[in-house]
Design a protein around this motif. Structure first.
Motif, PDB file in Angstrom:
ATOM      1  N   GLY A 205       0.792  -1.225   0.000  1.00 18.59           N
ATOM      2  CA  GLY A 205       0.000   0.000   0.000  1.00 18.59           C
ATOM      3  C   GLY A 205       0.821   1.270   0.000  1.00 18.59           C
ATOM      4  N   HIS A 206       2.048   1.204  -0.526  1.00 21.95           N
ATOM      5  CA  HIS A 206       2.877   2.406  -0.609  1.00 21.95           C
ATOM      6  C   HIS A 206       3.505   2.490  -1.988  1.00 21.95           C
ATOM      7  N   ALA A 207       4.016   3.665  -2.328  1.00 19.93           N
ATOM      8  CA  ALA A 207       4.690   3.857  -3.611  1.00 19.93           C
ATOM      9  C   ALA A 207       5.942   2.985  -3.670  1.00 19.93           C
ATOM     10  N   PRO A 208       6.376   2.605  -4.860  1.00 22.50           N
ATOM     11  CA  PRO A 208       7.608   1.813  -4.969  1.00 22.50           C
ATOM     12  C   PRO A 208       8.789   2.553  -4.338  1.00 22.50           C
ATOM     13  N   VAL A 209       9.625   1.820  -3.633  1.00 21.61           N
ATOM     14  CA  VAL A 209      10.803   2.410  -2.988  1.00 21.61           C
ATOM     15  C   VAL A 209      11.957   2.357  -3.991  1.00 21.61           C
ATOM     16  N   THR A 210      12.163   3.446  -4.693  1.00 16.23           N
ATOM     17  CA  THR A 210      13.246   3.507  -5.673  1.00 16.23           C
ATOM     18  C   THR A 210      14.183   4.662  -5.332  1.00 16.23           C
ATOM     19  N   TYR A 211      15.447   4.497  -5.695  1.00 19.20           N
ATOM     20  CA  TYR A 211      16.501   5.441  -5.327  1.00 19.20           C
ATOM     21  C   TYR A 211      17.027   6.188  -6.554  1.00 19.20           C
ATOM     22  N   PRO A 212      16.736   7.474  -6.694  1.00 27.56           N
ATOM     23  CA  PRO A 212      17.306   8.266  -7.782  1.00 27.56           C
ATOM     24  C   PRO A 212      18.615   8.925  -7.352  1.00 27.56           C
ATOM     25  N   VAL A 213      19.492   9.167  -8.308  1.00 33.13           N
ATOM     26  CA  VAL A 213      20.753   9.851  -8.052  1.00 33.13           C
ATOM     27  C   VAL A 213      20.932  10.918  -9.117  1.00 33.13           C
TER      28      VAL A 213
END
Length: 249
Positions: A205-213
């Motif tokens: 139930g949450h947004a995807p956990v993605t890491y931008p740089v």
């Protein structure tokens, strides 16, 4: 001669640190601490003469530092929202922005005093008195947590039990020391804690956990900063991230 000497000294102090030797500062989300500390020496080995310094904290705090003029060259966030703010404020070079890793949210309990929680609804039970969460305003894991609890209709009911933390690693510390009955962290952080915590379950139930740089707009070492960003996508770097529990985005 004295005015010339004074002028030369002023010029020397005005030059940025690392002007003679290439050095970059990477501000990275706290959950990246262990993986990036391993990646730093590997990047330096692949780029002779280069030095990488790291600054780890909650993503929102790091962005605030950059906005206030901190000398940062690369920014790695634990969420898209914080990087979006950086782009809107023109603090990062959007042309260099890329997603390099992914993670997942988990609920953890102290290993020695685990209650055996099996669902979000269990958090409303009388045995759970304190729940550690990241501060929603500055800590991405706190925002993911709020999304989960809002979708479950539990945020308001559980709010009096929240212990606010300045980073995901502080949430982990609260749980591992048994100061709270439960806490929301990333799977990679739970793994880093070893046998100090127990993963109760993986909420949805949450947004995807993605890491931008991205390279910071005011970086004085943009070429080297861009090289570090590119390095994160190399097979050796991705292997290190995978070993620390990160997935591909």
């Amino acid at each position: 001669m004295r005015p010339l000497l004074v002028s030369l000294l002023a010029l020397a102090f005005a030059l940025p640190l690392g002007a003679s030797a290439q050095q970059i500062t990477v501000s990275a989300a706290a959950s990246l601490t262990d993986a990036f500390k391993e990646l730093g020496p590997r990047f330096e080995a692949a780029r002779p003469g280069a030095t990488v310094r790291f600054n780890f904290a909650a993503s929102g705090v790091l962005l605030q530092q950059i906005a206030q003029g901190a000398p940062v060259d690369v920014f790695a966030s634990a969420d898209q929202e914080t990087m979006n703010r950086g782009a809107e404020q023109k603090l990062v070079d959007v042309a260099t922005r890329r997603d390099f890793a992914a993670n997942s949210l988990v609920l953890v309990e102290p290993a020695q005093e685990a209650l055996g929680l099996k669902s979000l609804q269990d958090l409303a039970g009388a045995r759970v008195r304190r729940i550690a969460i990241g501060k929603v305003a500055t800590v991405p894991v706190g925002r993911y947590t709020r999304q989960v609890l809002d979708n479950a209709g539990l945020w308001t009911a559980l709010e009096p039990r929240f212990v606010q933390a300045d980073s995901v690693r502080q949430v982990l510390d609260y749980v591992s020391r048994g100061e709270v009955e439960a806490g929301f962290v990333y799977r990679t952080d739970a793994a880093a804690a070893g046998d100090k915590v127990r993963v109760a379950f993986t909420p949805t139930g949450h947004a995807p956990v993605t890491y931008p740089v991205a390279v910071v707009a005011d970086s004085r070492q943009k070429a080297l900063a861009a090289e570090f960003v590119q390095f994160l996508f190399t097979p050796p770097a991705q292997a290190v991230l995978a070993r620390h529990g990160f997935a591909r985005p």
